[in-house]
Design a protein around this motif. Sequence first.
Motif, mmCIF file in Angstrom:
data_model
loop_
_atom_site.group_PDB
_atom_site.id
_atom_site.type_symbol
_atom_site.label_atom_id
_atom_site.label_comp_id
_atom_site.label_asym_id
_atom_site.label_seq_id
_atom_site.Cartn_x
_atom_site.Cartn_y
_atom_site.Cartn_z
ATOM 1 N N ARG A 169 8.279 2.887 7.939
ATOM 2 C CA ARG A 169 6.873 3.043 7.570
ATOM 3 C C ARG A 169 6.170 4.045 8.493
ATOM 4 O O ARG A 169 5.376 4.866 8.039
ATOM 5 N N THR A 170 6.492 3.998 9.780
ATOM 6 C CA THR A 170 5.909 4.937 10.746
ATOM 7 C C THR A 170 6.347 6.356 10.407
ATOM 8 O O THR A 170 5.522 7.281 10.408
ATOM 9 N N ALA B 237 4.546 7.510 7.374
ATOM 10 C CA ALA B 237 3.144 7.822 7.686
ATOM 11 C C ALA B 237 3.055 9.150 8.427
ATOM 12 O O ALA B 237 2.177 9.980 8.119
ATOM 13 N N LYS C 88 3.594 11.861 5.959
ATOM 14 C CA LYS C 88 2.415 12.076 5.120
ATOM 15 C C LYS C 88 1.325 12.810 5.908
ATOM 16 O O LYS C 88 0.656 13.691 5.371
#
Length: 159
Positions: free
Chosen positions: A99-100, A103, A106
């Motif tokens: 997830r990191t 992120a 992104k």
Amino acid sequence: MDNTFWATVGLILFFVVVFYVKAHVRVGKSLDDRAARIRKEIEEARELKEEAKQQLAEYQRRRREAEQEAKDIVAAARREADLMLKEARRRNEEYVERRTAMAEQKIAQAESDAVAEVRATAVNLAVAASAQIIADRNSGGSSGQFIDQSISEVKKRLN
């Protein structure tokens, strides 16, 4: 011949009848049989006692084995729970890392998009400004074509 005489005669007759019938042998045999029966019962009681001791020892051994097996099961369950907890922690860490990374990816994409948009806006402004400047300098008839060519060339090079 008084009562004592007759009592003595009755006693002697009793002993004669007892010996004749061999009652003393029967009484002795009866006592011997009873003693043998008692000995047999005592021996059976000893055997039952030994058997009971063996069964008690067997049940105690089984109880100890069952307790050990229960301890082994609990230990195995604890080990399995620890492994499951470690696996869950590892998966959680991997999830957080993914997830990191997503992120960050992104954010990097948004940053590059913003930089590209700023560049495009700056290019468009620069082209517009240069078109305005060139148009102001060359306000002639044939220079319009040259100006349009220059603007398109500047656009190609800046983008």
